[in-house]
Write a protein that holds these residues in place. Structure first.
Motif, short mmCIF file in Angstrom:
data_model
loop_
_atom_site.label_atom_id
_atom_site.label_comp_id
_atom_site.label_asym_id
_atom_site.label_seq_id
_atom_site.Cartn_x
_atom_site.Cartn_y
_atom_site.Cartn_z
N LEU A 60 0.83 -1.21 0.00
CA LEU A 60 0.00 0.00 0.00
C LEU A 60 0.86 1.26 0.00
CD1 LEU A 60 -2.85 -0.93 2.51
CD2 LEU A 60 -3.01 -0.75 0.02
N MET A 61 1.95 1.24 0.74
CA MET A 61 2.84 2.39 0.77
C MET A 61 3.39 2.68 -0.62
SD MET A 61 4.73 1.43 4.38
CE MET A 61 6.23 2.34 4.00
N LYS A 62 3.73 1.63 -1.36
CA LYS A 62 4.23 1.80 -2.72
C LYS A 62 3.11 2.22 -3.67
CE LYS A 62 7.91 0.63 -3.91
NZ LYS A 62 9.17 1.40 -4.07
N MET A 63 1.96 1.59 -3.55
CA MET A 63 0.84 1.88 -4.44
C MET A 63 0.38 3.34 -4.31
SD MET A 63 -2.94 0.06 -4.55
CE MET A 63 -3.72 1.14 -3.35
N LEU A 64 0.38 3.85 -3.08
CA LEU A 64 -0.10 5.20 -2.82
C LEU A 64 1.01 6.25 -2.89
CD1 LEU A 64 -2.48 4.35 0.15
CD2 LEU A 64 -3.08 4.67 -2.26
N ASP A 65 2.23 5.79 -3.20
CA ASP A 65 3.33 6.72 -3.46
C ASP A 65 3.59 7.62 -2.25
OD1 ASP A 65 5.25 7.20 -5.31
OD2 ASP A 65 4.10 8.62 -6.50
#
Length: 269
Positions: free
Chosen positions: A181-186
């Protein structure tokens, strides 16, 4: 809408034809003409308004630029930068609360114990599993356990599922979901750089716990896909990628503006 809102600028995003489910976005520096594309980027002062096309019409999501809302995003980003520290009493207590929330009828022998393997940690010391996800991944697990206890217990105990026995480490899967999620939401970027992250920022302005709620949604989607696929542990990354794809799809659906609007939110109890 004015060309500039107080404290920041207004940015229009125009979808372009694509054969994929997700549309690429072109960006312009003004909302006055959503059909105009240009070379501007997200790197501007304040949080922007985001205009995106749905079913032939431009629907506008306004990410407010007020100080309290920017503060929410800042606090979330700060949470992602906190490493798990096994020497901190606060972090030790969080692990104990997670255990008692997961197995309320079983006393924990200690912070280093073979009991942790039952929850799906890789070894007897859960602190060794925290890496890129950090302390926020433990907070996510705690939030899930306390907010949607029925879903949490169902997933960890595999109630009502004959196909999916204990096939993936529950706790470690949770850490991976946080990192995904941290990567997906930048969240490492200064400003939202994708439409998905921009939609999330709007949701965060509506609900400070949007990230934790999205985590719970992601977990139940992942588990559902795992059961349907009858996946093996070697297929975990594929299931996680599929989970991310579904989350992105649901976030960009028409009429999804709050975290509770996401269709898979209904899977939580």
């Amino acid at each position: 809408m004015n060309r500039r809102s107080e404290g920041g600028s207004c940015i229009a995003i125009r979808t372009t034809p694509s054969n994929s489910r997700f549309h690429h976005a072109s960006v312009s520096s003004s909302c006055s003409d959503p059909a105009t594309s240009g070379g501007s980027t997200w790197m501007r002062k304040g949080l922007p308004c985001v205009c995106f096309k749905k079913k032939g019409n431009y629907a506008r999501i306004c990410v407010n630029v007020s100080a309290p809302q920017e503060e929410r995003l800042r606090r979330l980003k700060n949470r992602t930068k906190v490493y798990f520290d096994p020497t901190l009493l606060e972090h030790q207590e969080a692990l104990r609360v997670l255990w008692s929330s997961t197995f309320p009828d079983q006393e924990l022998d200690g912070l280093i114990s073979d009991q942790w393997k039952k929850m799906g940690w890789q070894g007897k010391d859960p602190s060794t599993d925290f890496r890129g996800a950090g302390f926020i991944s433990l907070e996510n697990l705690l939030f899930f356990a306390k907010t949607f206890s029925i879903s949490f217990q169902c997933l960890i105990r595999k109630q009502g599922s004959k196909e999916a026995a204990w096939e993936y480490p529950f706790a470690v899967a949770g850490l991976n979901i946080t990192f995904m999620l941290m990567k997906m939401l930048d969240l490492n970027a200064n400003k939202p750089r994708t439409l998905v992250s921009a939609v999330f920022v709007h949701m965060l302005s509506e609900n400070e716990w949007a990230f934790d709620l999205l985590y719970c949604i992601a977990f139940v989607i992942m588990d559902k896909k795992w059961v349907e696929k009858k996946a093996s542990y070697m297929e975990f990354n594929d299931v996680l990628k599929s989970t991310r794809a579904q989350l992105e799809e649901e976030l960009l659906m028409d009429d999804v503006f709050k975290i509770e609007d996401i269709p898979s939110y209904r899977l939580l109890y």
